[in-house]
Design an enzyme around this catalytic site. Structure first.
Site, PDB file in Angstrom:
ATOM      1  N   ASP A  55       0.547  -1.425  -0.138  1.00  0.00           N
ATOM      2  CA  ASP A  55      -0.066  -0.169  -0.189  1.00  0.00           C
ATOM      3  C   ASP A  55       0.961   1.178  -0.020  1.00  0.00           C
ATOM      4  O   ASP A  55       0.621   2.098   0.801  1.00  0.00           O
ATOM      5  CB  ASP A  55      -0.886   0.275   1.441  1.00  0.00           C
ATOM      6  N   GLU A 267     -11.585  -0.131  -2.790  1.00  0.00           N
ATOM      7  CA  GLU A 267     -10.695   0.452  -1.785  1.00  0.00           C
ATOM      8  C   GLU A 267      -9.538   1.080  -2.362  1.00  0.00           C
ATOM      9  O   GLU A 267      -9.569   1.290  -3.476  1.00  0.00           O
ATOM     10  CB  GLU A 267     -10.067  -0.673  -0.869  1.00  0.00           C
TER      11      GLU A 267
HETATM   12  O1  FUB Z   1      -2.909  -3.640   3.669  1.00  0.00           O
HETATM   13  C1  FUB Z   1      -4.311  -3.858   4.087  1.00  0.00           C
HETATM   14  C2  FUB Z   1      -5.207  -3.631   3.016  1.00  0.00           C
HETATM   15  O2  FUB Z   1      -5.127  -4.399   1.924  1.00  0.00           O
HETATM   16  C3  FUB Z   1      -5.270  -2.107   2.636  1.00  0.00           C
HETATM   17  O3  FUB Z   1      -5.739  -1.372   3.248  1.00  0.00           O
HETATM   18  C4  FUB Z   1      -5.998  -2.535   1.156  1.00  0.00           C
HETATM   19  O4  FUB Z   1      -6.123  -1.307   0.564  1.00  0.00           O
HETATM   20  C5  FUB Z   1      -5.247  -3.519   0.725  1.00  0.00           C
HETATM   21  O5  FUB Z   1      -4.119  -3.351  -0.001  1.00  0.00           O
END
Ligand code: FUB
Length: 367
Positions: A55, A267
């Site tokens: 991320d 997301e």
């Molecule tokens: O790293 C945890 C979660 O996985 C992140 O918040 C999301 O965007 C995904 O990459």
């Protein structure tokens, strides 16, 4: 280090767990690459090898590229539908003084044990600078197991960061990212469905009709769950207004629907501005792509345009986009080093805006 040399195209019909959920009760069947085949060539190498990172939010501060990633760990927590195995406990900061320069590890800058309100799962962070102070925005689950957004402050982009006593007032869900517009105003974008809990905040309150992260989603033909945006307060520590929905439209002007898994928001919100146009990019989650939509102001609506980054190896796809010395770059992650969904490594690649304003699609894997 050697890794299993096989390619596994995993059908998500059950039991494959993402950063924000798994496919256990989901009807959609999508493939992703979970392990590396000998013939597969990755477009880019991992930037960081000493710890697992994911991320990546990249920014140029003081002429250097700073990367604010999640810090993936093997935590022995059992995988579940809400992504419990993404059980991160702290944040590290990295920087580069040139594109091919050595990556400097600035060490741990914040630990969950220093954040009073937070219990677990320090997921994707971002950072911003204002008047010589640096702000780290991060999600974590509170003591009631609800994701909230926190802020921690430093005088140095490399930290360490001192957390605020409480989460941002009225915050919920995860994956915050902060954008500074040309007029100096800052906006925070956030949200994530399934394990990111955004679908349970549809009324403005947390309402959960079942334990599964897939409960509480709209019907397939209804508008998809909207990511959120709010202007930040002058001190950068709070929302300056009630959260607003980001509406993503198709080219006919109709909202992208919840059943449109190829295009709907999942997301990983990110905003960048190029030649006066606002580019809102995000992950489609269970279809594993980074896509983008454009608009003429920071709140939208935004019109869906296409794919920026095709699926990487691993379930999750999460990125940031930044300009450095006149060239644009995308930072992203995959699972090249571990072959495990929850142990990821950060990469970067040049990104090109084309003459017509579109973004050239990047294929992170050469077959
Ligand atoms: O790293 C945890 C979660 O996985 C992140 O918040 C999301 O965007 C995904 O990459």
């Amino acid at each position: 280090m050697r890794y299993p040399i096989l390619i596994t195209l995993v059908v998500i019909a059950g039991g494959i767990v993402s950063g924000c959920g798994s496919g256990n009760s989901v009807e959609t069947k999508k493939e992703f690459i979970s392990e590396t085949e000998e013939s597969v060539k990755f477009l880019n190498p991992p930037l960081i090898k000493e710890i697992y990172t994911a991320d990546p939010s990249a920014h140029v501060f003081d002429g250097d590229i700073y990367i604010y990633p999640s810090h993936d760990v093997e935590s022995k927590v059992e995988e579940d539908d809400s992504g419990a195995q993404y059980n991160m406990k702290d944040y590290f900061v990295f920087s580069l003084d040139s594109v091919n320069g050595q990556v400097v590890n600035h060490g741990k800058v914040l630990d969950v044990s220093d954040v009073k309100w937070a219990k677990r799962q320090m997921w994707a962070p971002d950072a911003a600078e204002k008047d010589g102070k640096y702000y780290l925005y991060f999600p974590a689950k509170d003591h009631e197991d609800l994701f909230r957004l926190g802020v921690a402050v430093s005088d140095d982009p490399a930290g360490p960061f001192l957390p605020e006593e409480a989460p941002m007032k009225g915050s919920f869900s995860m994956d915050p990212s902060v954008f500074q517009d040309d007029d100096g105003q800052y906006y925070i974008y956030w949200g994530g469905i399934w394990g990111g809990q955004l679908q349970k905040w549809r009324t403005g309150e947390y309402v959960s009709t079942g334990d599964s992260p897939y409960d509480d989603e709209p019907e397939d033909d209804e508008p998809a769950i909207a990511p959120k945006v709010a202007m930040l307060s002058d001190d950068m520590l709070q929302f300056n207004e009630a959260p607003r929905d980001i509406v993503i439209l198709d080219k006919s002007g109709n909202p992208i629907t919840a059943g449109d898994h190829e295009r709907r928001f999942f997301e990983a919100s990110w905003m960048h501005k190029y030649k006066g146009t606002y580019y809102f990019s995000y992950s489609t989650g269970d279809t594993h792509k980074i896509v983008y939509a454009t608009g003429n102001n920071p709140y939208g609506p935004f019109t869906y345009q296409g794919v920026i980054l095709n699926p990487v190896q691993g379930w999750t796809n999460h990125h940031s986009i930044v300009e450095y010395e006149g060239q644009w770059y995308i930072f992203y992650h995959d699972t090249e080093l571990s072959n495990k969904n929850y142990l990821r490594n950060v990469k970067m690649s040049p990104l090109r805006h084309l003459e017509d304003g579109s973004i050239e699609m990047i294929d992170p894997i050469k077959k």
